[in-house]
Structure formats: C-alpha cells, structure tokens
Design an enzyme around this catalytic site. Sequence first.
Site, PDB file in Angstrom:
ATOM      1  N   ARG A  96      26.858  36.645 -24.313  1.00  0.00           N
ATOM      2  CA  ARG A  96      25.417  36.914 -24.344  1.00  0.00           C
ATOM      3  C   ARG A  96      24.923  37.106 -25.778  1.00  0.00           C
ATOM      4  NH1 ARG A  96      24.869  34.182 -20.539  1.00  0.00           N
ATOM      5  NH2 ARG A  96      25.201  34.980 -18.465  1.00  0.00           N
ATOM      6  N   GLU A  99      24.745  33.697 -27.107  1.00  0.00           N
ATOM      7  CA  GLU A  99      23.554  33.068 -26.548  1.00  0.00           C
ATOM      8  C   GLU A  99      22.284  33.581 -27.242  1.00  0.00           C
ATOM      9  OE1 GLU A  99      21.920  32.302 -22.082  1.00  0.00           O
ATOM     10  OE2 GLU A  99      22.476  34.368 -22.564  1.00  0.00           O
ATOM     11  N   SER A 122      23.637  41.624 -45.145  1.00  0.00           N
ATOM     12  CA  SER A 122      25.047  41.934 -45.327  1.00  0.00           C
ATOM     13  C   SER A 122      25.691  42.447 -44.042  1.00  0.00           C
ATOM     14  CB  SER A 122      25.202  42.994 -46.420  1.00  0.00           C
ATOM     15  OG  SER A 122      26.560  43.375 -46.533  1.00  0.00           O
TER      16      SER A 122
END
Length: 156
Positions: A96, A99, A122
């Site tokens: 997820r 995604e 960073s």
Amino acid sequence: MVHAQLDPAARQALAVTAVEAKIRKDLTWQRIADAAGLSVAFVTAAVLGQHPLPETSARAVADLLGLDDDAVTLLRTVPVRGTAPGAVPTDPTIYRFHEMLQVYGTTLKALIHEQFGDGIISAINFKLDVRKVADPEGGERAVITLDGKYLPTKPF
C-alpha cells in the site's frame, strides 16, 4: 570503530531471530525502544536491519531479547539498507505504501519542488511517527508523519 556490511544476509538472519525473541517474550516494539533509549520507529527499523544502533542501545536490545555478543556487534554495523526482496512488495501493508507512492509520488515531487525548489527530502536527517486516531465516520485511521530535512540541489 564503525563497520559496514557488504552482504545483508547476516542482518536479515538477525532480524528473524530478534522478531522470534520479541514474540516469544511477548514484547512490543515500544518496550524494546524504551530499553534502547531511542524512538520506536528508529529502533524497529534497526532491529529489522535498516539502521545501526549505538553501542549502549545495541547492548540493551540484545539483553532484553536474549541475544549474544555477535548480535550486539551486528546491531552496531551499518547495514545494506533498502533490502526488501523483490521489485514490487507482496506484503499488503508494504504494498500500500508502494501504491501510495505510485499514485501520489509525482504529486509529492511537484509540491515539494514548488515549495522548496530543486532538491530532495533526506531519509538520513529524518523522523517518522505513526499514530492511531479515531475516524469521525467510524473505525480508525493511521496518521503517518514523514519528517525529513530538505536538501537543495547545488550546482557545481
């Protein structure tokens, strides 16, 4: 002295052993982090093989989990980071996030560059927080804060 790893296999094996000990001892990541004296996100990542721990923290984690001196040494080494296997994660939770970055990655990049200019966020000078909050529509929501220092690109 700080040492770096070349092959992630030893840290991955240690992560398996440490998680098995965590389960056997019925410990939370927060309890392990409290023993280490560092944030729960950092210690969890370290135990899972993504960060080195300072000597006192490595010793405290090893003692709590019942790990030996070799484990303390490994917990202190600079790991080969980003060693999740496979190009696309198969674990549903990790997938997820993959995604989310597939869907919102270009949006994040555009907004960051518009607000900060050309550069990066960073992952070294970085803080991570995960909180559970009530959803006004019922159930619960996860609030995940990624707090990284902005580093501008410098022409040379």
